[in-house]
Design an enzyme around this catalytic site. Structure first.
Site, PDB file in Angstrom:
ATOM      1  N   LYS A 135     -17.011 -33.773  64.965  1.00 48.04           N
ATOM      2  CA  LYS A 135     -17.826 -34.657  65.801  1.00 48.04           C
ATOM      3  C   LYS A 135     -17.059 -35.936  66.123  1.00 48.04           C
ATOM      4  O   LYS A 135     -17.019 -36.382  67.265  1.00 48.04           O
ATOM      5  CB  LYS A 135     -19.131 -35.027  65.066  1.00 48.04           C
ATOM      6  CG  LYS A 135     -20.188 -33.953  65.121  1.00 48.04           C
ATOM      7  CD  LYS A 135     -21.342 -34.282  64.180  1.00 48.04           C
ATOM      8  CE  LYS A 135     -22.237 -33.069  64.008  1.00 48.04           C
ATOM      9  NZ  LYS A 135     -23.130 -33.158  62.864  1.00 48.04           N
ATOM     10  N   GLN A 144     -26.324 -36.515  58.951  1.00 44.06           N
ATOM     11  CA  GLN A 144     -26.010 -35.105  58.696  1.00 44.06           C
ATOM     12  C   GLN A 144     -26.941 -34.519  57.630  1.00 44.06           C
ATOM     13  O   GLN A 144     -27.110 -35.108  56.560  1.00 44.06           O
ATOM     14  CB  GLN A 144     -24.533 -34.989  58.262  1.00 44.06           C
ATOM     15  CG  GLN A 144     -24.029 -33.580  58.065  1.00 44.06           C
ATOM     16  CD  GLN A 144     -23.888 -32.793  59.368  1.00 44.06           C
ATOM     17  OE1 GLN A 144     -23.705 -33.362  60.445  1.00 44.06           O
ATOM     18  NE2 GLN A 144     -24.005 -31.485  59.286  1.00 44.06           N
ATOM     19  N   ASP A 150     -30.102 -36.364  67.640  1.00 47.65           N
ATOM     20  CA  ASP A 150     -30.405 -35.028  67.117  1.00 47.65           C
ATOM     21  C   ASP A 150     -31.727 -34.507  67.677  1.00 47.65           C
ATOM     22  O   ASP A 150     -32.006 -33.304  67.605  1.00 47.65           O
ATOM     23  CB  ASP A 150     -30.547 -35.091  65.587  1.00 47.65           C
ATOM     24  CG  ASP A 150     -29.335 -34.571  64.859  1.00 47.65           C
ATOM     25  OD1 ASP A 150     -28.675 -33.654  65.388  1.00 47.65           O
ATOM     26  OD2 ASP A 150     -29.060 -35.068  63.752  1.00 47.65           O
TER      27      ASP A 150
HETATM   28  N1  GUN Z   1     -26.728 -29.908  59.739  1.00 45.39           N
HETATM   29  C1  GUN Z   1     -26.487 -28.729  60.342  1.00 45.39           C
HETATM   30  N2  GUN Z   1     -26.712 -28.810  61.667  1.00 45.39           N
HETATM   31  C2  GUN Z   1     -27.100 -30.084  61.905  1.00 45.39           C
HETATM   32  C3  GUN Z   1     -27.463 -30.786  63.089  1.00 45.39           C
HETATM   33  O1  GUN Z   1     -27.482 -30.258  64.202  1.00 45.39           O
HETATM   34  N3  GUN Z   1     -27.780 -32.104  62.902  1.00 45.39           N
HETATM   35  C4  GUN Z   1     -27.781 -32.700  61.688  1.00 45.39           C
HETATM   36  N4  GUN Z   1     -28.135 -33.983  61.626  1.00 45.39           N
HETATM   37  N5  GUN Z   1     -27.445 -32.071  60.577  1.00 45.39           N
HETATM   38  C5  GUN Z   1     -27.112 -30.770  60.692  1.00 45.39           C
END
Ligand code: GUN
Length: 300
Positions: free
Chosen positions: A54, A98, A121
């Site tokens: 990311k 996350q 998100d």
């Molecule tokens: N953990 C696995 N996929 C995601 C996601 O799309 N967003 C977040 N915040 N955590 C994750």
């Protein structure tokens, strides 16, 4: 029939290029650089890989990337204080915490502490409600990526029979809402659905998001259907293989590809779209915060 492969890698590169163009335009017109803050608690290896990717792609798109890594000993109050700081920071337009978080932290409490406008998100309860009621919202990245690929392949989805297998808050439920907004007839199926095979066979659009390796075989797929495989599962290879493990989806690819009209592969399908959509959401959030028009192809 052999299915057309929907190339998420190529599609995500296009989306990321569009984001980069939008970022450059925003810098030129408003003198603002979109910023994405990612919060990572603990040392989960998969999460660390996601967060690294990311950060790299955020910078490549011309945005500012802020990483906040914290030890698992962090208290819920300390994490909430960090979220408050990021909410108040004008250089931060998107906040992603996350998941999963350690069990002593209430995930819902943390997610709902993020300012909804910065919730890239799309997990905040207010964004969930806004999607369900057809209002402008931050849309969860994985379902948004799936929707972009489906619209690109079909044009209009109106009147199509869509079956989403999986009812998670991150993928299944928001995916179903987005398909409904595009006038599909939507069924949400899951592990307890009776006659799951028959339900799947009714689908013009079959979205698999259950997290079980190769659970959906080709004979559950309607001939000509479009199959979107959200699963990313790591399986051991037999001893003596070149690589010890391989990635597979929730769909048995070979048998499904022989029946479907189009299918996303794993890897290289939905996966790369998720980060591209995260960047798109960050740009959209920054545009909205500054009264600028967001590029229309990047929203739901
Ligand atoms: N953990 C696995 N996929 C995601 C996601 O799309 N967003 C977040 N915040 N955590 C994750």
């Amino acid at each position: 029939m052999t299915a057309r492969i929907i190339d998420g890698k190529a599609f995500s590169a296009k989306v990321r290029a569009e984001v980069a163009t939008g970022v450059a335009a925003l810098k030129a017109s408003h003198g603002i650089t979109p910023g994405l803050a990612v919060v990572l608690v603990g040392e989960d290896p998969a999460s660390q890989v996601y967060v690294r990717n990311k950060g790299k792609q955020t910078v490549e798109a011309g945005m500012a990337s802020f990483e906040h890594k914290r030890d698992t000993s962090i208290t819920e109050d300390e994490l909430l204080a960090l979220i408050d700081e990021l909410n108040a920071d004008p250089a931060v337009h998107g906040i992603l915490c996350q998941l999963p978080l350690p069990t002593h932290i209430d995930e819902a409490r943390v997610i709902n502490a993020i300012t909804p406008e910065k919730d890239v998100d799309g997990f905040h309860i207010s964004n969930v409600g806004r999607i369900a009621t057809g209002q402008d919202a931050m849309v969860p990245c994985t379902p948004l990526g799936c929707l972009m690929m489906l619209r690109d392949h079909h044009g209009s989805l109106s009147g199509m029979n869509a079956v989403v297998v999986g009812r998670s808050n991150i993928v299944g439920k928001p995916m179903a809402q987005l398909l409904l907004r595009d006038s599909c007839t939507v069924t949400i199926a899951h592990s307890r659905t009776t006659n799951l095979a028959e339900v799947c066979r009714e689908a013009d659009i079959l979205v698999a998001a259950v997290g079980r390796p190769e659970m959906i075989p080709g004979d559950w797929v309607k001939p000509g259907a479009t199959v979107i495989d959200v699963g990313i599962n790591r399986l051991d290879n037999p001893p003596g293989s070149e690589k010890p493990t391989r990635l597979v989806g929730d769909v048995h690819f070979e048998s499904a590809a022989a029946v479907a009209g189009a299918i996303t592969p794993v890897p290289g399908g939905v996966g790369p779209m998720t980060i591209a959509c995260l960047l798109a959401n960050t740009l959209v959030s920054c545009c909205r915060a500054n009264g600028a028009d967001a590029p229309s192809g990047l929203t739901a």
